[in-house]
Design an enzyme around this catalytic site. Structure first.
Site, short mmCIF file in Angstrom:
data_model
loop_
_atom_site.label_atom_id
_atom_site.label_comp_id
_atom_site.label_asym_id
_atom_site.label_seq_id
_atom_site.Cartn_x
_atom_site.Cartn_y
_atom_site.Cartn_z
CG HIS A 282 -0.94 -0.33 2.26
ND1 HIS A 282 -0.33 -1.31 2.68
CD2 HIS A 282 0.04 0.55 3.65
CE1 HIS A 282 0.58 -1.73 3.74
NE2 HIS A 282 0.56 -0.24 5.08
CG LEU A 283 1.88 5.07 -2.53
CD1 LEU A 283 3.30 4.96 -2.28
CD2 LEU A 283 1.41 5.51 -4.53
#
Ligand code: 5GP
Ligand code: ZN
Length: 114
Positions: free
Chosen positions: A100-101
Protein backbone atom coordinates in the site's frame (compact mmCIF):
# COMPACT_ATOMS: atom_id res chain seq x y z
CA UNK A 1 -5.84 -13.87 0.02
CA UNK A 2 -7.58 -15.21 3.10
CA UNK A 3 -7.18 -13.21 6.31
CA UNK A 4 -5.74 -10.19 4.54
CA UNK A 5 -7.67 -7.12 5.69
CA UNK A 6 -6.99 -5.19 2.49
CA UNK A 7 -8.14 -8.13 0.32
CA UNK A 8 -11.37 -8.04 2.35
CA UNK A 9 -11.77 -4.41 1.32
CA UNK A 10 -11.24 -5.33 -2.31
CA UNK A 11 -13.85 -8.11 -2.08
CA UNK A 12 -16.32 -5.89 -0.23
CA UNK A 13 -16.37 -8.04 2.91
CA UNK A 14 -15.20 -4.90 4.75
CA UNK A 15 -16.37 -1.51 3.49
CA UNK A 16 -13.60 1.06 3.42
CA UNK A 17 -14.03 4.84 3.22
CA UNK A 18 -13.30 4.68 -0.50
CA UNK A 19 -11.91 7.64 -2.42
CA UNK A 20 -10.99 5.95 -5.73
CA UNK A 21 -11.46 2.62 -7.47
CA UNK A 22 -10.72 1.18 -10.89
CA UNK A 23 -10.11 -2.28 -12.29
CA UNK A 24 -6.72 -2.68 -10.62
CA UNK A 25 -6.46 -0.08 -7.86
CA UNK A 26 -8.41 0.84 -4.71
CA UNK A 27 -7.82 3.91 -2.51
CA UNK A 28 -9.41 4.52 0.89
CA UNK A 29 -8.88 6.65 3.98
CA UNK A 30 -6.67 5.26 6.74
CA UNK A 31 -8.49 4.11 9.87
CA UNK A 32 -5.94 5.83 12.09
CA UNK A 33 -4.99 8.95 10.12
CA UNK A 34 -1.59 10.54 10.78
CA UNK A 35 -2.43 13.71 8.82
CA UNK A 36 -5.59 15.51 7.64
CA UNK A 37 -5.25 13.57 4.38
CA UNK A 38 -4.13 9.99 4.96
CA UNK A 39 -5.15 7.70 2.14
CA UNK A 40 -3.93 4.18 1.37
CA UNK A 41 -3.63 3.23 -2.28
CA UNK A 42 -3.45 -0.49 -2.97
CA UNK A 43 -3.33 -2.87 -5.91
CA UNK A 44 -6.45 -5.06 -5.93
CA UNK A 45 -4.25 -8.11 -6.45
CA UNK A 46 -2.58 -9.36 -3.28
CA UNK A 47 1.15 -8.61 -3.24
CA UNK A 48 2.67 -8.87 0.25
CA UNK A 49 5.64 -6.50 0.14
CA UNK A 50 7.78 -4.45 -2.23
CA UNK A 51 10.13 -7.46 -2.24
CA UNK A 52 7.42 -9.44 -4.04
CA UNK A 53 7.01 -6.98 -6.90
CA UNK A 54 8.09 -8.18 -10.33
CA UNK A 55 8.96 -6.47 -13.62
CA UNK A 56 5.43 -7.09 -14.86
CA UNK A 57 4.12 -4.97 -11.97
CA UNK A 58 5.94 -1.81 -13.11
CA UNK A 59 2.80 -0.32 -14.66
CA UNK A 60 0.72 -1.19 -11.62
CA UNK A 61 3.15 0.58 -9.29
CA UNK A 62 3.03 3.60 -11.58
CA UNK A 63 -0.76 3.56 -11.33
CA UNK A 64 -0.52 3.71 -7.51
CA UNK A 65 1.45 6.97 -7.83
CA UNK A 66 -0.86 8.41 -10.48
CA UNK A 67 -3.78 7.65 -8.15
CA UNK A 68 -1.95 9.45 -5.32
CA UNK A 69 -1.59 12.47 -7.58
CA UNK A 70 -5.33 12.50 -8.34
CA UNK A 71 -6.39 11.98 -4.73
CA UNK A 72 -4.06 14.79 -3.63
CA UNK A 73 -5.61 17.06 -6.23
CA UNK A 74 -9.13 16.15 -5.10
CA UNK A 75 -8.20 16.84 -1.46
CA UNK A 76 -6.72 20.21 -2.46
CA UNK A 77 -3.17 19.51 -1.27
CA UNK A 78 -1.31 19.27 -4.59
CA UNK A 79 0.34 22.66 -4.39
CA UNK A 80 0.96 22.70 -0.64
CA UNK A 81 2.70 19.35 -0.89
CA UNK A 82 2.26 15.85 0.37
CA UNK A 83 4.26 12.73 1.11
CA UNK A 84 3.98 9.23 -0.33
CA UNK A 85 5.43 6.31 1.63
CA UNK A 86 5.53 2.57 1.06
CA UNK A 87 6.93 0.67 4.02
CA UNK A 88 8.61 -2.69 3.52
CA UNK A 89 8.92 -5.24 6.32
CA UNK A 90 9.61 -4.90 10.02
CA UNK A 91 12.23 -2.17 10.35
CA UNK A 92 10.21 0.17 8.15
CA UNK A 93 7.14 -0.50 10.28
CA UNK A 94 5.02 -2.38 7.75
CA UNK A 95 2.03 -3.78 9.65
CA UNK A 96 -0.31 -4.85 6.84
CA UNK A 97 1.29 -7.26 4.40
CA UNK A 98 -0.57 -6.22 1.26
CA UNK A 99 1.43 -3.48 -0.43
CA UNK A 100 0.00 0.00 0.00
CA UNK A 101 1.13 3.49 -0.81
CA UNK A 102 0.45 6.00 1.97
CA UNK A 103 -0.58 9.47 0.81
CA UNK A 104 -0.13 11.96 3.65
CA UNK A 105 -0.79 15.68 3.54
CA UNK A 106 -2.60 18.67 4.91
CA UNK A 107 0.08 19.51 7.49
CA UNK A 108 3.78 20.29 7.47
CA UNK A 109 6.01 17.24 7.85
CA UNK A 110 9.53 16.86 9.12
CA UNK A 111 12.47 14.95 7.69
CA UNK A 112 14.02 12.49 8.41
CA UNK A 113 11.00 10.35 9.36
CA UNK A 114 11.06 8.60 12.74
P1 5GP B 1 1.81 0.08 7.39
O1 5GP B 1 2.17 0.24 8.84
O2 5GP B 1 1.68 -1.39 7.01
O3 5GP B 1 2.69 0.83 6.44
O4 5GP B 1 0.40 0.75 7.23
C1 5GP B 1 -0.80 0.08 7.50
C2 5GP B 1 -1.86 1.13 7.64
O5 5GP B 1 -3.11 0.50 7.54
C3 5GP B 1 -1.82 1.89 8.96
O6 5GP B 1 -1.68 3.29 8.72
C4 5GP B 1 -3.16 1.54 9.61
O7 5GP B 1 -3.73 2.62 10.32
C5 5GP B 1 -4.00 1.14 8.41
N1 5GP B 1 -5.06 0.19 8.71
C6 5GP B 1 -4.94 -0.97 9.42
N2 5GP B 1 -6.13 -1.60 9.47
C7 5GP B 1 -7.01 -0.82 8.77
C8 5GP B 1 -8.39 -0.95 8.49
O8 5GP B 1 -9.06 -1.90 8.88
N3 5GP B 1 -8.96 0.04 7.76
C9 5GP B 1 -8.24 1.12 7.29
N4 5GP B 1 -8.92 2.04 6.59
N5 5GP B 1 -6.93 1.26 7.55
C10 5GP B 1 -6.33 0.31 8.28
ZN1 ZN C 1 -4.27 -8.81 0.44
Amino acid sequence: MENCIFCKMVSGEIEPDKVYEDEDVLAFRDLNPQAPTHVLIIPKRHISTINDLEDVDAGLVGRLYLTAKEVARNDGISERGYRTVMNCNAEAGQSVFHVHLHLLGGRAMSWPPG
